[in-house]
Scaffold this active site. Structure first.
Site, short mmCIF file in Angstrom:
data_model
loop_
_atom_site.label_atom_id
_atom_site.label_comp_id
_atom_site.label_asym_id
_atom_site.label_seq_id
_atom_site.Cartn_x
_atom_site.Cartn_y
_atom_site.Cartn_z
CB ALA A 11 -37.33 -1.21 -0.10
NE ARG A 63 -13.83 -3.36 4.36
CZ ARG A 63 -13.13 -2.40 4.96
NH1 ARG A 63 -12.48 -2.66 6.08
NH2 ARG A 63 -13.06 -1.20 4.44
CB CYS A 80 -19.53 0.98 8.66
SG CYS A 80 -17.90 1.68 8.44
CD GLU A 85 -15.80 1.76 2.23
OE1 GLU A 85 -16.10 1.00 1.30
OE2 GLU A 85 -15.34 1.36 3.31
CE LYS A 102 -18.81 5.08 12.49
NZ LYS A 102 -19.13 5.67 11.21
CE LYS A 156 -4.43 -0.74 2.09
NZ LYS A 156 -5.33 -0.69 3.20
CG LEU A 200 -37.29 6.13 4.90
CD1 LEU A 200 -38.50 7.03 4.86
CD2 LEU A 200 -37.61 4.85 5.67
P1 NAD Z 1 -9.24 -0.49 6.32
O1 NAD Z 1 -9.18 -1.95 6.59
O2 NAD Z 1 -9.58 0.01 4.97
O3 NAD Z 1 -7.85 0.16 6.71
C1 NAD Z 1 -7.17 -0.10 7.89
C2 NAD Z 1 -5.69 0.04 7.60
O4 NAD Z 1 -4.97 -0.03 8.82
C3 NAD Z 1 -5.13 -1.07 6.70
O5 NAD Z 1 -4.47 -0.48 5.60
C4 NAD Z 1 -4.14 -1.82 7.61
O6 NAD Z 1 -3.03 -2.33 6.92
C5 NAD Z 1 -3.75 -0.73 8.57
N1 NAD Z 1 -3.20 -1.16 9.84
C6 NAD Z 1 -3.61 -2.19 10.63
N2 NAD Z 1 -2.85 -2.24 11.74
C7 NAD Z 1 -1.97 -1.22 11.66
C8 NAD Z 1 -0.94 -0.74 12.50
N3 NAD Z 1 -0.68 -1.30 13.69
N4 NAD Z 1 -0.21 0.31 12.09
C9 NAD Z 1 -0.47 0.92 10.90
N5 NAD Z 1 -1.42 0.51 10.07
C10 NAD Z 1 -2.18 -0.54 10.44
O7 NAD Z 1 -10.24 0.10 7.42
P2 NAD Z 1 -11.19 1.38 7.25
O8 NAD Z 1 -12.38 1.03 6.48
O9 NAD Z 1 -10.37 2.54 6.88
O10 NAD Z 1 -11.67 1.55 8.76
C11 NAD Z 1 -10.83 2.05 9.77
C12 NAD Z 1 -11.67 2.36 10.98
O11 NAD Z 1 -12.58 3.41 10.67
C13 NAD Z 1 -12.53 1.20 11.47
O12 NAD Z 1 -12.62 1.23 12.86
C14 NAD Z 1 -13.87 1.46 10.83
O13 NAD Z 1 -14.93 0.91 11.56
C15 NAD Z 1 -13.92 2.98 10.88
N6 NAD Z 1 -14.77 3.59 9.86
C16 NAD Z 1 -14.79 3.12 8.59
C17 NAD Z 1 -15.56 3.74 7.62
C18 NAD Z 1 -15.62 3.22 6.22
O14 NAD Z 1 -16.52 3.64 5.46
N7 NAD Z 1 -14.72 2.37 5.78
C19 NAD Z 1 -16.33 4.86 7.96
C20 NAD Z 1 -16.27 5.34 9.27
C21 NAD Z 1 -15.49 4.69 10.22
#
Ligand code: NAD
Length: 427
Positions: free
Chosen positions: A250, A325, A258, A153, A202, A35, A248
Site C-alpha cells: 500500500a 512522469r 507507464c 525503470e 502489454k 541526447k 501488494l
Molecule cells: P522516452 O520518452 O524515454 O523515450 C522516447 C525517445 O524517442 C525520446 O528520446 C525521443 O526523443 C525519441 N523519439 C521520438 N520520436 C522519434 C523519432 N521519430 N525518431 C527517433 N527518436 C524519436 O520513452 P520510453 O519511456 O523509453 O518509452 C518508449 C515506449 O516504450 C513507450 O511506448 C512506452 O510506453 C514503452 N515502455 C516504457 C517503459 C518504461 O519503463 N519507460 C517500459 C515498457 C514500455
C-alpha cells in the site's frame, strides 16, 4: 545481427545497449541531438543503474553507436526496433505522432528485406498499421513484429537481460526465426502470438498490476478506518500462491511513465471497441484518492496548512529512477500548495527533472535541509537512504515531529518510541 533502435529513451537505450551486450551490432537513433551527443561521449542521458557501464563497454568494442540519422541507420540494419514514446493525450488515447513519424522514416529508407519490430506500447492494430505505412513506400519483402517491453525503470538492465517472458507477436515463420535468433542468448520463456494479442498483453499486464496496487490501497483505506494493519493483511493475502505478495504494497498510488498512460489507453480502447474496461476505470479512480491521501493525513494533524512548512522526501515516481512522469509527488505538492503550504523537497536524483514539472517550490540537495523547520514531513518515494536518516537529528530540526510515511517504508515502532507522530497508509 545488425540492429537499429529508433528512439533512445528508457526503453530504446536499454534495448540497444543490452542487445549490443549480447553480441549484436546496434545503432541507436534519436531525434534529440543533445541526447545523441551525450551518448557519443559515453554518458547516459537517463539515470538507470548499470546502464552507463554497458554503454561504454559496447561503444569501446565497436558494437554500439549513436546517430540522429534514421535513414542511414535503417539502411544499414536488418532488424529495426521502434521504441519511441507514445505519451497519453487528454482523452487517454496515446499520442501516436512520434511513432508515425518513425514508421514513415523507416518506410522511406527501406532497402532490401528487413524485420521491423514494434517495441513501443501501442493500441491494438498498430503493428498492422506499421505494415501499411511501410508498404506505401516499399514493395519489397519485409516482416513486422510486435515485441512489447516489460522492463521497469530502476531495474531495467536486469529486467531486459532476465525477463519473466519475451512476447513476440508475428505473422511469418521468417520473423519468428529471426526474433528467436536475436534473443537466443537471453534465457527466458518466449511466447509467440498474433500481432493483436501481443499488443494487448502489454496493456492487460500493466492494467492488472495497477489494479493490484489499487486494490491493496483501497484495503489500506479500510485498515485506516478499522484499525487493521495493511502490512499484515497484504502478507496474509500474499502467502496464497494464487495471489502472491508482489504489487501488494500500500502507498500513495501508482505513477510513472507507464501505468497511468497504459491504464488510460486501455480504458480508451475499451470505449472505442465497445468493451468498457470497468475494472481499469475503478483502479484509476482509487488511484486518484490514494495520491491525495497523504495530504489529508497532514491536514488531520495540522488542521490548516496555510504557511505551514511541509517537507516532501522523494519526488521521483519510484526509487532508483529520475523519472518524474505522473509521479505521486506532483499531485501531493499541488494539493499542499493549493492549501497554502510552503513545500521544501528533496530527492537524490530527480531534482532537475522535478523542477521542470513542479516549478516553484524549495528544492534541497540534502534531506536535512528539506526537513529543517518543517511542520510535517511526507515520505513520497521510498529511496533506501530515507531509512538510514539520523532521526535523532531529524526530530531536533523539525518544528513538529510529524511524519506521514506514504510508502509504509520507515520503522514505525522506532519512530513512535522516539516521540514522532507517525502515520502510514493503513499502517
Ligand atoms: P522516452 O520518452 O524515454 O523515450 C522516447 C525517445 O524517442 C525520446 O528520446 C525521443 O526523443 C525519441 N523519439 C521520438 N520520436 C522519434 C523519432 N521519430 N525518431 C527517433 N527518436 C524519436 O520513452 P520510453 O519511456 O523509453 O518509452 C518508449 C515506449 O516504450 C513507450 O511506448 C512506452 O510506453 C514503452 N515502455 C516504457 C517503459 C518504461 O519503463 N519507460 C517500459 C515498457 C514500455
Amino acid at each position: 545481427m545488425k540492429v537499429a533502435v529508433i528512439g533512445t529513451g528508457y526503453v530504446g537505450l536499454v534495448t540497444g545497449a543490452c542487445l549490443a551486450d549480447i553480441g549484436h551490432e546496434v545503432i541507436c537513433v534519436d531525434i534529440d541531438k543533445k541526447k545523441i551527443e551525450m551518448l557519443k561521449k559515453g554518458h547516459s542521458p537517463i539515470y538507470e543503474p548499470g546502464l552507463e557501464t554497458i554503454i561504454r563497454r559496447n561503444k569501446k568494442k565497436g558494437r554500439l553507436s549513436f546517430t540522429t540519422n534514421t535513414g542511414a541507420a535503417v539502411k544499414d540494419s536488418y532488424v529495426i526496433f521502434i521504441a519511441v514514446g507514445t505519451p497519453q493525450t487528454a482523452s487517454g488515447k496515446p499520442n501516436m505522432s512520434f511513432w508515425k513519424q518513425a514508421a514513415e522514416r523507416i518506410g522511406k529508407a527501406m532497402q532490401g528485406e528487413k524485420i521491423i519490430v514494434n517495441k513501443s506500447t501501442v493500441p491494438v492494430g498498430t503493428t498492422e498499421l506499421l505494415k501499411k505505412i511501410i508498404s506505401r513506400y516499399y514493395d519489397g519483402e519485409f516482416h513486422v513484429v510486435s515485441n512489447p517491453e516489460f522492463l521497469r525503470e530502476g531495474t531495467a538492465v536486469q529486467d531486459f537481460m532476465k525477463p519473466d517472458r519475451i512476447v513476440i507477436g508475428c505473422e511469418s515463420a521468417k520473423a519468428k526465426k529471426v526474433m528467436n535468433e536475436l534473443y537466443k542468448p537471453i534465457k527466458a520463456k518466449k511466447l509467440y502470438t498474433d500481432l493483436r494479442s501481443s499488443e494487448l498483453i502489454k496493456y492487460a499486464s500493466n492494467a492488472f498490476l495497477a489494479t493490484k496496487i489499487s486494490f491493496i490501497n483501497e484495503i489500506a483505506m479500510l485498515c485506516d478506518n478499522t484499525g487493521a494493519n495493511v502490512k499484515d493483511v497484504a502478507t496474509g493475502m500474499g502467502l496464497d500462491k494464487r495471489i502472491n505478495p508482489l504489487f501488494l504494497r500500500a502507498g500513495c498510488g501508482w505513477g510513472g511513465s507507464c501505468f497511468p498512460k497504459d491504464v488510460n489507453a486501455l480504458i480508451h480502447m475499451g470505449k472505442e471497441h465497445g468493451a468498457r474496461q470497468r475494472i481499469a476505470i475503478a483502479a484509476s479512480v482509487v488511484n486518484a484518492s490514494a495520491k491525495v491521501l497523504p495530504v489529508k493525513k497532514v491536514i488531520k494533524h495540522l488542521k490548516a496548512l496555510k504557511d505551514k512548512r511541509i517537507a516532501v522526501l522523494g519526488l521521483a515516481f519510484k526509487p532508483n529512477t529520475d523519472d518524474m512522469r505522473d509521479a505521486s509527488s506532483i499531485t501531493i505538492i499541488r494539493e499542499l500548495r493549493k492549501a497554502g503550504a510552503i513545500v521544501s523537497a528533496y530527492d537524490p536524483v530527480a531534482l532537475e527533472n522535478a523542477k521542470a514539472v513542479i516549478g516553484d517550490i524549495e528544492y534541497h540537495k540534502n534531506p536535512y535541509a528539506a526537513l529543517r523547520g518543517a511542520d510535517a514531513a511526507i515520505l513520497v518515494t521510498e529511496w533506501p537512504e530515507f531509512a538510514k536518516l539520523n532521526f535523532r537529528k531529524v526530530k531536533k530540526i523539525m518544528k513538529r515531529p510529524i511524519i506521514i510515511d506514504a510508502r509504509n517504508f520507515l520503522n514505525k515502532k522506532m519512530l513512535k518510541d522516539m516521540g514522532f507522530v507517525y502515520e502510514g497508509i493503513g499502517f
